[in-house]
Design a protein around this motif. Structure first.
Motif, PDB file in Angstrom:
ATOM      1  N   ARG A   9     -66.277 -76.053 -21.834  1.00 58.80           N
ATOM      2  CA  ARG A   9     -65.887 -75.619 -20.492  1.00 58.80           C
ATOM      3  C   ARG A   9     -66.806 -76.216 -19.438  1.00 58.80           C
ATOM      4  N   TYR A  10     -68.052 -76.392 -19.796  1.00 60.55           N
ATOM      5  CA  TYR A  10     -69.037 -76.970 -18.881  1.00 60.55           C
ATOM      6  C   TYR A  10     -69.851 -78.003 -19.646  1.00 60.55           C
ATOM      7  N   TYR A  35     -56.007 -85.023 -15.803  1.00 61.51           N
ATOM      8  CA  TYR A  35     -56.207 -85.113 -14.360  1.00 61.51           C
ATOM      9  C   TYR A  35     -57.699 -84.923 -14.067  1.00 61.51           C
ATOM     10  N   GLN A  37     -60.255 -83.561 -11.023  1.00 59.75           N
ATOM     11  CA  GLN A  37     -60.297 -82.854  -9.751  1.00 59.75           C
ATOM     12  C   GLN A  37     -61.717 -82.865  -9.205  1.00 59.75           C
ATOM     13  N   LEU A  91     -59.021 -81.790 -16.013  1.00 59.66           N
ATOM     14  CA  LEU A  91     -57.951 -80.888 -16.415  1.00 59.66           C
ATOM     15  C   LEU A  91     -57.009 -81.591 -17.378  1.00 59.66           C
ATOM     16  N   PHE A 106     -51.401 -76.151 -17.602  1.00 63.60           N
ATOM     17  CA  PHE A 106     -52.764 -76.648 -17.491  1.00 63.60           C
ATOM     18  C   PHE A 106     -53.750 -75.809 -18.288  1.00 63.60           C
ATOM     19  N   GLY A 107     -54.770 -76.484 -18.817  1.00 58.86           N
ATOM     20  CA  GLY A 107     -55.900 -75.797 -19.392  1.00 58.86           C
ATOM     21  C   GLY A 107     -56.873 -75.400 -18.295  1.00 58.86           C
ATOM     22  N   PRO A 108     -57.966 -74.698 -18.668  1.00 62.09           N
ATOM     23  CA  PRO A 108     -58.928 -74.218 -17.667  1.00 62.09           C
ATOM     24  C   PRO A 108     -59.836 -75.316 -17.129  1.00 62.09           C
TER      25      PRO A 108
END
Lengths: 115, 114
Positions: A9-10, A35, A37, A91, A106-108
């Motif tokens: 996630r990070y 994608y 962002q 994403l 979409f995923g997180p």
């Protein structure tokens, strides 16, 4: 799980490091998208897979970016020699097909910070 | 050059009132338009869409209006609720060409105050 999952996630990377970001799409979804962002921006298209075939990679910003989906399911986005401008949320989205009537789920996202 | 423009970075409304979010596009090849909603630390989720053959699509409290001659669409939320507070992205697709990828605007942060 029922949705699109992404890991990690990070991610914090030092400039010049290579990173790999993973996407698990919804089971049975043929299409997979990545994608990028950037802060304060909307998501921007990077690349698209239909099953294992990468049909469009026109959005990849440089040859340091590479994506694969070898078995038509899980996908990995790899960034080599990361730069500070690569810092963004990445994403992943999947859809049943590739028409406008197939919703992209979409995923997180993975938030990448390059120091 | 941005093909999809959301000129209002933020919007604040009172609970129960109408929220109107606006979007302009430049590419006349776009013929399918979508709104996505995004909460912090989550991915965007689809909200509502409209095809260019229509000028209005309604789903519960959400209505999208399309003005093709002005290349403008808007999302109306009535009545607005605190749970609607999120970033709203306008997105477009071209069904005839590269119809699979979405082109997004920068988003509008909607805050609905109780």
């Amino acid at each position: 799980g029922a949705g699109v999952s992404q890991s990690p996630r990070y991610k914090v990377a030092k400039r010049g490091q290579d990173v790999a970001l993973r996407c698990d799409p919804i089971s049975g979804h043929v299409s997979l998208f990545w994608y990028q962002q950037a802060l304060g921006q909307g998501p921007e298209f990077l690349t698209y897979f239909q099953n294992e075939a990468q049909l469009d990679k026109s959005g990849l910003p440089s040859d340091r970016f590479f994506a694969e989906r070898p078995e038509g399911s899980v996908s990995t986005l790899k960034i080599q020699r990361t730069q500070q401008e690569d810092s963004a949320v990445y994403l992943c989205a999947s859809s049943l097909g590739a028409s406008v009537y197939n919703e992209q789920f979409f995923g997180p996202g993975t938030r990448l910070t390059v120091l | 050059d941005q093909q999809v423009k959301q000129n209002s970075p933020s919007l604040s409304v009172q609970e129960g009132r109408i929220s109107i979010l606006n979007c302009d596009y430049t590419n006349s090849m776009f013929d399918y338009f979508l709104w996505y909603k995004k909460y912090p630390a989550e991915g965007p989720t689809f909200l509502i869409s409209i095809s260019s053959i229509k000028d209005k699509n309604e789903d519960g409290r959400f209505t999208v209006f399309l003005n093709k001659s002005a290349k403008h669409l808007s999302l109306h939320i009535v009545p607005s609720q605190p749970g609607d507070s999120a970033v709203y992205f306008c997105a477009e697709q071209n069904s005839g060409g590269s119809n699979y990828k979405l082109t997004f605007g920068k988003g509008t942060l909607l805050t609905v105050n109780p």
